[in-house]
Design an enzyme around this catalytic site. Structure first.
Site, PDB file in Angstrom:
ATOM      1  N   ASP B 176      24.689  45.922  45.683  1.00 36.47           N
ATOM      2  CA  ASP B 176      25.943  46.601  45.379  1.00 36.47           C
ATOM      3  C   ASP B 176      25.789  48.110  45.460  1.00 36.47           C
ATOM      4  OD1 ASP B 176      24.302  46.261  42.809  1.00 36.47           O
ATOM      5  OD2 ASP B 176      25.673  47.893  42.333  1.00 36.47           O
ATOM      6  N   GLY B 335      19.999  49.136  42.131  1.00 37.67           N
ATOM      7  CA  GLY B 335      21.043  48.377  42.810  1.00 37.67           C
ATOM      8  C   GLY B 335      20.789  48.316  44.302  1.00 37.67           C
ATOM      9  N   GLU B 336      21.857  48.190  45.094  1.00 37.91           N
ATOM     10  CA  GLU B 336      21.810  48.155  46.576  1.00 37.91           C
ATOM     11  C   GLU B 336      21.209  46.862  47.114  1.00 37.91           C
ATOM     12  OE1 GLU B 336      19.625  51.528  48.048  1.00 37.91           O
ATOM     13  OE2 GLU B 336      20.896  52.998  47.052  1.00 37.91           O
ATOM     14  N   GLY B 337      20.699  46.000  46.223  1.00 36.00           N
ATOM     15  CA  GLY B 337      19.987  44.801  46.668  1.00 36.00           C
ATOM     16  C   GLY B 337      18.480  44.976  46.663  1.00 36.00           C
TER      17      GLY B 337
END
Lengths: 375, 375
Positions: B176, B335-337
């Site tokens: 995300d 975040g970001e994966g």
């Protein structure tokens, strides 16, 4: 640059990466430790190797292991054939595999030191014939090795460190294969001052009766070969009373209880001093070797990393005493370096973050309002 | 074969590998879960992808985040340029990266859906333009999205699931990027019945005053948009009293609080049902989307995996409620994966162990004396 300047430089770089400060957690810690031990900002990881130290233990005569002694030699064949757990995980994590006969009670073909490159770019396993003993003597009866045999193992380990440096390995993982070596690890650690009730565990899965036997074998042997000191790197306790330095005492403990794979591992660790190479410890048997090297020279902590926390209950307390935080906890207890290569992959991720991410100073990205704060 | 037969078959295979039974711990658990969800023994991992869902949140008007809203769009440019944390970690862990504009308040070039292959064999990032909103409305004042907007996000997620299946991805990680999305995640989870004191945390590092504000914004909004039920997948509490099924209530909670990135993530998860694809959750914001999907259909647990445990304090209790054990704990909160791809790499290691290791039945290796026992 000195260590403090290197640390400031890598911290400044990590804080300039396009992410909130500190948000990559342990990966940033790894990048910092790598930078300091290499003296480079950002740190680099060119090649990675795992040395799987194989050796036999006379103490299996006491019936402390579920597996027969010949499994050690059989597993060396499995390593060279590429079918063991360490082969699969090393390939996946980008490590070259070297099996080392440190003192197996069995003979092997004249395998090459360096394996051939495979079509996929990975390397077939290499082999180091460094047999210092044909298995140790039973430490329940007498010292496992003579001082000269133990010294030979340390010297062999130092040769592996030289090889690693000459090949350009920036991360060296150490694994073990030795039926009976959770028993020798427990004896080493109890002699170093750790609590026997924490250090003596079920290994590959022994039952209550075998566990009680293992406890008695270890405690009696440490008493018979001792007295030893308190387990701290400083010179304290009974060892000090006997006029031994921490280093001398550790050498005596090693000869009394270590398997050749643990002694060679300790030699490899000591040999890595000053080479700028990170070293990943595996599980309980190799961590015992790490603790021995640490007692001989506490400065090895500068480049030691805990690959994983294994399911063996004594592992964590020893890592805690050494101040090493395991990279992962996957409930493994296989040995061979399987936890060390996974942990080494994590350390490499830290290096990649530091060298490959974009920076705020090079990008048009708004910083946080509280950017100056170390949140 | 049915699930029970698949589980027996993969367990038999894992127990035949040349290692003590169960000694690869969580890696063996991953192999088992993958086998069952794929219906294959051993499981396979052909390709892996991470979808980084980007979206904006009206609730940032309340002053709950340190970063300005425009960072969401700037970071999408960083993803497409290959310089963000997720780009580095995805490349290292073997994941293709797709950035998804689920509802960013900003415009982007017509980047291709599928990125070109790079010289090293990795793929340049791809891009999905799936803008359902230009940022959500401020959920402190009104529902974040209309039911129709929320439905559009779910449908977009389902299209991503179809794409993943058509490309042959066996592991899909979800990440995300959305300034303000730990606040929307907290609101989703509090509405689902989790304890506000556990769910509301400092996000990217806010101070005590902002934390108190965030707490008030979330609790007041859940009260204003409610009543909702108890957080269990069964229909209970106020939601049941209002005549809502768990699924209907979850849809209402999603529209009330979710960002478009979370709604699209929930749609992707629901869209993966029946496709035999493993799905790695990332940190707190995506786990909130996972919890929403779980409330809509508890059967998604069959293929969901927790990528990591982040430093956000609400993350672990939600994973615990869903019965998901995180693969790693690296104290990350980016975040970001980033946690999802590292966790996905661990799951892939499980598949590799099961498919690439040698077996006792094919090798001359002595088994343990207690081999029949499940030690």
């Amino acid at each position: 640059m000195n260590d403090t300047e290197i640390l400031q430089a890598i911290q400044a770089r990590l804080d300039d990466l396009t992410k909130p400060k500190g948000s990559l957690g342990k990966l940033e810690d790894y990048a910092e430790k790598l930078s300091v031990l290499q003296g480079l900002v950002p740190p680099r990881v060119r090649r990675k190797a795992v040395f799987v130290m194989a050796g036999d233990h006379g103490v299996v005569n006491q019936g402390v292991s579920l597996y027969p002694r010949e499994v050690t030699a059989q597993m060396v064949h499995n390593f060279m054939g590429g079918g063991a757990g360490i082969n699969v995980l090393a390939r996946a994590c980008g490590f070259d595999v070297y099996a080392v006969d440190t003192g197996v009670d069995g003979d092997f073909p004249a395998w090459p030191v360096k394996g051939k490159a495979r079509p996929d770019g990975s390397m077939a396993p290499g082999f180091f014939p460094m047999k210092a003993v044909r298995g140790t003597r039973d430490f329940a009866v007498e010292p496992a090795m003579s001082p000269a045999e133990f010294r030979t193992c340390l010297d062999n380990g130092a040769r592996l460190a030289d090889f690693a440096a000459s090949e350009g390995y920036d991360i060296v993982a150490i694994g073990d294969m030795g039926i009976g070596n959770t028993t020798s690890a427990a004896a080493i650690l109890v002699a170093l001052g750790f609590d026997p009730d924490q250090m003596i565990d079920r290994g590959t899965g022994i039952d209550d009766a075998m566990l009680a036997l293992k406890h008695k074998v270890v405690v009696d042997a440490v008493k018979a070969r001792g007295p030893f000191g308190s387990g701290k790197p400083a010179d304290t306790g009974a060892g000090k009373a006997a006029g031994l330095s921490g280093s001398e005492e550790a050498l005596r403990i090693g000869a009394a209880f270590a398997g050749p794979e643990q002694a060679t591992a300790a030699g490899l660790i000591l040999g890595l001093r000053g080479k700028g190479i990170a070293c990943m410890l595996d599980g309980f048997p190799i961590t015992a070797a790490g603790a021995l090297a640490w007692r001989i020279d506490p400065s090895v902590l500068r480049f030691l990393f805990a690959g994983h926390q294994s399911r063996v209950k004594g592992h964590r307390p020893v890592l805690d005493a050494m101040g090493l935080e395991p990279a992962v906890c996957l409930d493994m207890r296989l040995g061979e370096g399987t936890g060390a290569v996974i942990g080494g992959f994590m350390v490499e991720l830290g290096a990649k973050i530091a060298s490959e991410m974009a920076t705020f100073s090079g990008m048009a990205i708004s910083r946080a309002k509280a950017d100056e704060k170390d949140f």
